[in-house]
Design a protein around this motif. Structure first.
Motif, short mmCIF file in Angstrom:
data_model
loop_
_atom_site.label_atom_id
_atom_site.label_comp_id
_atom_site.label_asym_id
_atom_site.label_seq_id
_atom_site.Cartn_x
_atom_site.Cartn_y
_atom_site.Cartn_z
N PRO A 271 0.83 -1.22 0.00
CA PRO A 271 0.00 0.00 0.00
C PRO A 271 0.86 1.26 0.00
O PRO A 271 1.88 1.33 0.68
N ILE A 272 0.45 2.25 -0.80
CA ILE A 272 1.13 3.54 -0.86
C ILE A 272 0.24 4.56 -0.15
O ILE A 272 -0.95 4.62 -0.42
N ARG A 273 0.83 5.34 0.77
CA ARG A 273 0.04 6.26 1.59
C ARG A 273 0.35 7.71 1.28
O ARG A 273 1.49 8.06 0.97
N ALA A 274 -0.69 8.56 1.39
CA ALA A 274 -0.50 10.00 1.23
C ALA A 274 0.43 10.48 2.33
O ALA A 274 0.22 10.16 3.50
N VAL A 275 1.47 11.26 1.98
CA VAL A 275 2.46 11.67 2.97
C VAL A 275 1.91 12.73 3.91
O VAL A 275 2.40 12.92 5.02
N THR A 276 0.86 13.46 3.46
CA THR A 276 0.17 14.40 4.33
C THR A 276 -1.21 14.67 3.73
O THR A 276 -1.52 14.15 2.66
N ASP A 277 -2.04 15.43 4.41
CA ASP A 277 -3.39 15.72 3.92
C ASP A 277 -3.32 16.39 2.55
O ASP A 277 -2.38 17.15 2.28
N GLY A 278 -4.30 16.16 1.72
CA GLY A 278 -4.29 16.81 0.42
C GLY A 278 -5.50 16.47 -0.40
O GLY A 278 -6.47 15.89 0.10
N GLN A 279 -5.43 16.85 -1.67
CA GLN A 279 -6.51 16.58 -2.59
C GLN A 279 -5.93 15.92 -3.84
O GLN A 279 -4.82 16.27 -4.25
N VAL A 280 -6.69 14.99 -4.43
CA VAL A 280 -6.18 14.28 -5.60
C VAL A 280 -6.30 15.18 -6.82
O VAL A 280 -7.39 15.51 -7.27
N LEU A 281 -5.15 15.59 -7.35
CA LEU A 281 -5.09 16.49 -8.51
C LEU A 281 -5.23 15.69 -9.80
O LEU A 281 -5.81 16.13 -10.76
N GLY A 282 -4.67 14.49 -9.79
CA GLY A 282 -4.76 13.62 -10.95
C GLY A 282 -4.58 12.18 -10.53
O GLY A 282 -3.89 11.90 -9.54
N ALA A 283 -5.26 11.28 -11.24
CA ALA A 283 -5.12 9.85 -10.96
C ALA A 283 -5.36 9.11 -12.26
O ALA A 283 -6.41 9.23 -12.85
N GLY A 284 -4.35 8.38 -12.73
CA GLY A 284 -4.50 7.66 -13.99
C GLY A 284 -3.15 7.40 -14.62
O GLY A 284 -2.12 7.52 -13.96
N ARG A 285 -3.15 7.07 -15.92
CA ARG A 285 -1.88 6.81 -16.63
C ARG A 285 -1.19 8.13 -16.90
O ARG A 285 -1.80 9.07 -17.37
N MET A 286 0.09 8.21 -16.57
CA MET A 286 0.85 9.43 -16.79
C MET A 286 2.18 9.08 -17.46
O MET A 286 3.24 9.12 -16.83
N GLY A 287 2.15 8.71 -18.76
CA GLY A 287 3.36 8.45 -19.53
C GLY A 287 4.29 7.45 -18.87
O GLY A 287 3.85 6.40 -18.39
N GLY A 288 5.58 7.80 -18.81
CA GLY A 288 6.59 6.91 -18.24
C GLY A 288 6.38 6.64 -16.77
O GLY A 288 6.93 5.69 -16.21
N CYS A 289 5.59 7.48 -16.15
CA CYS A 289 5.29 7.35 -14.72
C CYS A 289 4.28 6.22 -14.48
O CYS A 289 4.09 5.77 -13.36
N GLY A 290 3.66 5.75 -15.58
CA GLY A 290 2.70 4.65 -15.45
C GLY A 290 1.43 5.09 -14.75
O GLY A 290 1.04 6.26 -14.82
N ILE A 291 0.81 4.15 -14.05
CA ILE A 291 -0.39 4.49 -13.28
C ILE A 291 0.08 5.29 -12.07
O ILE A 291 0.93 4.82 -11.31
N ALA A 292 -0.44 6.51 -11.94
CA ALA A 292 0.09 7.41 -10.92
C ALA A 292 -0.99 8.26 -10.29
O ALA A 292 -2.07 8.45 -10.86
N VAL A 293 -0.69 8.77 -9.11
CA VAL A 293 -1.58 9.68 -8.40
C VAL A 293 -0.79 10.93 -8.05
O VAL A 293 0.35 10.84 -7.59
N ARG A 294 -1.39 12.10 -8.31
CA ARG A 294 -0.75 13.36 -7.96
C ARG A 294 -1.62 14.07 -6.94
O ARG A 294 -2.82 14.20 -7.13
N LEU A 295 -1.00 14.49 -5.84
CA LEU A 295 -1.74 15.14 -4.76
C LEU A 295 -1.33 16.60 -4.62
O LEU A 295 -0.16 16.94 -4.78
N GLN A 296 -2.33 17.44 -4.30
CA GLN A 296 -2.08 18.85 -3.99
C GLN A 296 -2.16 19.00 -2.47
O GLN A 296 -3.16 18.63 -1.87
#
Ligand SMILES: [Zn+2]
Length: 388
Positions: free
Chosen positions: A242-267
């Motif tokens: 399991p991968i955990r959010a390092v601190t509180d935030g909001q999901v800015l993006g979630a999906g395929r992101m090129g070489g990054c593969g399946i990824a989640v970006r948090l604000q």
């Protein structure tokens, strides 16, 4: 007359048959009960008073005459056989008062003993100590001559039962002045100070447990073969970790992101963003709020990756920065109309008279305690455990 106990996962039908009730009666009772309450809502261990009649002939099962049980804290259900021989159900609502329980007293040599002696439920004392410990240095927060003040959510039934819930308020007074005032607030049940400031949570969490295998900076890329910037930290982690959010935030993006593969970006606050790459699976959706420590996905090897690991990035003002260089402190602060609601709730809790909820409910004029029927007094209660 007998008492049967509803066991975990037991149905009424099954419990009644075990208690010797005939299958027709048992079926009819199950049907009547199911129309009024989901059996899964009835607490396991609920005792059911059952009265059986005489056998009509030798070898026959005894007919059910009456039964009664507590279906919910605020509801009893009774089933009786009418003059027409049919079983019917009667709802008996039980008046419940939900004034929170406030307990105050001197801390003394042991807060636990003092609070328990004053009538505080054990679970409330534990939550009180945890709330204080999360916000303050517990050794300094409590002295023997301080006054503790706790408010617990509480329910009292007119029939005398009590149910204690979560701790709502934790206070300490020193020399007659408030030294600590914490109130539970919000869906996640965190405690906030009277000023609306949440607990201090220092540093960022690690997104996965374990060590890093590749640092932030220039390096030879393992797949592309040439030197380029490694814009994050790589963590060694097995597939599916399991991968955990390092601190509180909001999901800015979630999906395929090129070489990054399946990824989640948090604000996050303070213009900070984090990105988690090469996931096997995501656990959040775009736009969703996440809390520090919440699982946002699982380690995988999607995108440009040589094997399962977590590539973790951090951005400030749009530029990649070294995640290892950032250690910051987060403190939630309530504001605006929410702060106003917080303050009025706090004032309401502090207006409760200490110990008032320890009293029994005063019966209403139209609420009489049912006199025991003569047969109840004479009959020998034979508690039997069915199932269990
Ligand atoms: Zn990497």
């Amino acid at each position: 007359q007998l008492v049967a106990t509803l066991a975990q996962g037991d149905g009424f039908d099954r419990m009644l048959r075990r208690a010797g009730v005939g299958s027709d009666d048992a079926e009819r009772v199950s049907e009547l009960v199911a129309r009024n309450i989901a059996v899964s809502d009835i607490e396991p261990g609920t005792q059911v008073d059952i009265t059986l009649g005489r056998r009509t002939r030798a070898g026959a099962t005894r007919p059910l005459e009456a039964m009664e049980f507590r279906a919910r804290f605020d509801l009893a259900l009774a089933i009786e056989r009418g003059d027409d021989g049919r079983l019917s159900l009667l709802r008996k609502p039980i008046r419940v008062d939900d004034t929170p329980l406030r307990i105050r007293g001197k801390v003394g040599s042991s807060l636990y003993r003092s609070a328990r002696a004053a009538g505080a439920p054990a679970s409330a004392v534990q939550q009180y100590l945890k709330a204080l410990g999360d916000h303050t240095d517990l050794d300094r927060a409590l002295r023997a001559d301080d006054t503790f003040d706790m408010v617990v959510s509480y329910r009292r039934a007119a029939t005398g039962e009590r149910q204690a819930g979560d701790l709502l308020f934790a206070g300490v007074e020193r020399g007659g002045k408030p030294a600590t005032q914490l109130m539970r607030w919000g869906k996640d049940g965190r405690f906030y100070e009277a000023s609306g400031v949440g607990e201090q949570r220092s540093g960022l969490m690690q997104p996965v447990p374990g060590s890093t295998s590749s640092a932030f900076g220039m390096r030879r890329h393992p797949i592309l073969g040439y030197r380029r910037m490694h814009s994050g930290l790589d963590y060694r982690a097995g597939y599916g970790t399991p991968i955990r959010a390092v601190t509180d935030g909001q999901v800015l993006g979630a999906g395929r992101m090129g070489g990054c593969g399946i990824a989640v970006r948090l604000q996050h606050s303070a213009g900070l963003q984090t990105r988690y790459c090469h996931m096997s699976r995501m656990a959040v959706r775009r736009g969703q709020s996440v809390q520090r420590g919440q699982i946002i996905g699982y380690v995988g090897s999607t995108g440009l990756s040589t094997g399962p690991h977590l590539h973790y990035e951090m951005y400030r003002g749009g530029r990649a920065i070294d995640p290892a260089s950032v250690q910051y402190v987060t403190r939630a602060q309530l504001a605006g109309s929410e702060l106003n609601r917080f303050r009025s709730t706090l004032a309401r809790l502090q207006g409760i008279a200490a110990g008032s909820a320890l009293e029994d409910l005063v019966p209403l004029p139209d609420e009489s305690v049912e006199p025991e029927r003569e047969i109840d007094k004479l009959a020998v209660r034979r508690p039997i455990r069915v199932g269990g």
